[in-house]
Enzyme design. Sequence first.
Site, PDB file in Angstrom:
ATOM      1  N   ASP A   1     -32.661  82.242  58.251  1.00  0.00           N
ATOM      2  CA  ASP A   1     -33.055  83.291  59.196  1.00  0.00           C
ATOM      3  C   ASP A   1     -32.126  84.486  59.060  1.00  0.00           C
ATOM      4  O   ASP A   1     -30.947  84.424  59.420  1.00  0.00           O
ATOM      5  CB  ASP A   1     -32.987  82.759  60.629  1.00  0.00           C
ATOM      6  CG  ASP A   1     -34.108  81.790  60.937  1.00  0.00           C
ATOM      7  OD1 ASP A   1     -35.275  82.159  60.726  1.00  0.00           O
ATOM      8  OD2 ASP A   1     -33.826  80.662  61.392  1.00  0.00           O
TER       9      ASP A   1
ATOM     10  N   MET B   1     -44.710  82.888  64.803  1.00  0.00           N
ATOM     11  CA  MET B   1     -43.535  82.713  65.651  1.00  0.00           C
ATOM     12  C   MET B   1     -43.966  82.116  66.988  1.00  0.00           C
ATOM     13  O   MET B   1     -44.793  82.705  67.700  1.00  0.00           O
ATOM     14  CB  MET B   1     -42.837  84.051  65.884  1.00  0.00           C
ATOM     15  CG  MET B   1     -42.255  84.695  64.635  1.00  0.00           C
ATOM     16  SD  MET B   1     -41.006  83.673  63.813  1.00  0.00           S
ATOM     17  CE  MET B   1     -39.780  83.486  65.123  1.00  0.00           C
TER      18      MET B   1
ATOM     19  N   SER C   1     -33.860  75.007  59.779  1.00  0.00           N
ATOM     20  CA  SER C   1     -33.256  76.332  59.871  1.00  0.00           C
ATOM     21  C   SER C   1     -31.744  76.195  59.951  1.00  0.00           C
ATOM     22  O   SER C   1     -31.216  75.588  60.895  1.00  0.00           O
ATOM     23  CB  SER C   1     -33.773  77.066  61.113  1.00  0.00           C
ATOM     24  OG  SER C   1     -32.992  78.220  61.355  1.00  0.00           O
TER      25      SER C   1
ATOM     26  N   MET D   1     -35.932  89.038  59.421  1.00  0.00           N
ATOM     27  CA  MET D   1     -36.195  89.661  60.725  1.00  0.00           C
ATOM     28  C   MET D   1     -35.370  90.944  60.782  1.00  0.00           C
ATOM     29  O   MET D   1     -34.406  91.067  61.546  1.00  0.00           O
ATOM     30  CB  MET D   1     -35.824  88.681  61.849  1.00  0.00           C
ATOM     31  CG  MET D   1     -36.816  87.542  61.974  1.00  0.00           C
ATOM     32  SD  MET D   1     -36.242  86.185  63.022  1.00  0.00           S
ATOM     33  CE  MET D   1     -35.383  85.200  61.787  1.00  0.00           C
TER      34      MET D   1
ATOM     35  N   ASP E   1     -42.550  78.634  63.441  1.00  0.00           N
ATOM     36  CA  ASP E   1     -41.109  78.806  63.611  1.00  0.00           C
ATOM     37  C   ASP E   1     -40.800  79.044  65.082  1.00  0.00           C
ATOM     38  O   ASP E   1     -41.201  80.056  65.650  1.00  0.00           O
ATOM     39  CB  ASP E   1     -40.643  80.009  62.776  1.00  0.00           C
ATOM     40  CG  ASP E   1     -39.135  80.190  62.772  1.00  0.00           C
ATOM     41  OD1 ASP E   1     -38.439  79.465  63.499  1.00  0.00           O
ATOM     42  OD2 ASP E   1     -38.661  81.078  62.033  1.00  0.00           O
TER      43      ASP E   1
ATOM     44  N   MET F   1     -31.197  88.155  60.302  1.00  0.00           N
ATOM     45  CA  MET F   1     -31.390  89.022  61.464  1.00  0.00           C
ATOM     46  C   MET F   1     -30.425  90.192  61.410  1.00  0.00           C
ATOM     47  O   MET F   1     -29.282  90.046  60.961  1.00  0.00           O
ATOM     48  CB  MET F   1     -31.165  88.226  62.757  1.00  0.00           C
ATOM     49  CG  MET F   1     -32.007  86.978  62.878  1.00  0.00           C
ATOM     50  SD  MET F   1     -31.706  86.121  64.440  1.00  0.00           S
ATOM     51  CE  MET F   1     -32.613  84.596  64.166  1.00  0.00           C
TER      52      MET F   1
ATOM     53  N   HIS G   1     -36.426  84.229  55.733  1.00  0.00           N
ATOM     54  CA  HIS G   1     -37.204  84.901  56.773  1.00  0.00           C
ATOM     55  C   HIS G   1     -36.444  86.153  57.196  1.00  0.00           C
ATOM     56  O   HIS G   1     -35.412  86.074  57.856  1.00  0.00           O
ATOM     57  CB  HIS G   1     -37.386  83.932  57.948  1.00  0.00           C
ATOM     58  CG  HIS G   1     -38.151  84.498  59.095  1.00  0.00           C
ATOM     59  ND1 HIS G   1     -38.261  83.832  60.299  1.00  0.00           N
ATOM     60  CD2 HIS G   1     -38.842  85.655  59.253  1.00  0.00           C
ATOM     61  CE1 HIS G   1     -38.985  84.552  61.132  1.00  0.00           C
ATOM     62  NE2 HIS G   1     -39.338  85.667  60.521  1.00  0.00           N
TER      63      HIS G   1
ATOM     64  N   HIS H   1     -34.668  76.786  55.418  1.00  0.00           N
ATOM     65  CA  HIS H   1     -35.095  78.046  56.033  1.00  0.00           C
ATOM     66  C   HIS H   1     -33.871  78.871  56.416  1.00  0.00           C
ATOM     67  O   HIS H   1     -32.987  78.387  57.134  1.00  0.00           O
ATOM     68  CB  HIS H   1     -35.934  77.733  57.273  1.00  0.00           C
ATOM     69  CG  HIS H   1     -36.610  78.916  57.888  1.00  0.00           C
ATOM     70  ND1 HIS H   1     -37.799  79.423  57.425  1.00  0.00           N
ATOM     71  CD2 HIS H   1     -36.256  79.693  58.947  1.00  0.00           C
ATOM     72  CE1 HIS H   1     -38.169  80.444  58.165  1.00  0.00           C
ATOM     73  NE2 HIS H   1     -37.239  80.647  59.098  1.00  0.00           N
TER      74      HIS H   1
END
Length: 232
Positions: free
Chosen positions: A39, A141, A12, A72, A177, A41, A70, A37
């Site tokens: 992330d 998660m 990540s 979020m 994750d 957000m 990913h 990966h």
Amino acid sequence: MTFDRSIKIAPSILAADFAAFGAECEAVEGQGADWVHVDVMDGHFVPNITFGPQMCRALRPHIRGTMDVHLMIAPVDAYIDAFATAGADIITTHLEAGPHVHRTLQAVRAAGCKAGLALNPGTGIDALGHLLDDVDLVCVMTVNPGFGGQRFIQSQLAKIQALRAMIGDRPIHIEVDGGVDAVTAPLVARAGADVLVAGSAVFKGGSVADPTPYGTNIRAIRAAAEGARTAT
């Protein structure tokens, strides 16, 4: 992307040097990472703000393999095409992010990406029974999403086991994750996971100038996970 259940390590970049993301992606791939990966957000669905489609577009030329994005964020549907256009190979959205998850998964595939579905620690797997034909990856998660460096939530191991039984022979990856390192990797691999997202456990001790520790960390996590599979 050819499907297989071999152990894949997906560092990540949330734990990487923010001033050198492109070089960090190249460094971890050079040291043996299978996927990268990303992330994303939004400060709304989770209590943190990170990257958007423009960052993914900037990273894409620096990633030779799989860009695992990913999301979020909520709402999510309006942003799927932007991340697909930015170069995502996999787009994972959250079951909890909206009321029409089937529509969301269809939109991800229609955009040309593999469709992932993430589950927060407090979310069960019952709803997945009606969605398995529409997903390519399920992300469990093992921390509450929003920040890196959190402690692994042990109760999620039973969820991974149940999910693995539910999936059966379907070509669906189980990704984990949160809190993954050489200690927890054997636990999740034994439970049935094949994609291990790791942030600080990969990037600790290294840098773009000296990426050798990245490789040491990746090999340690991979060996621990593969060893657990062999033992079973």
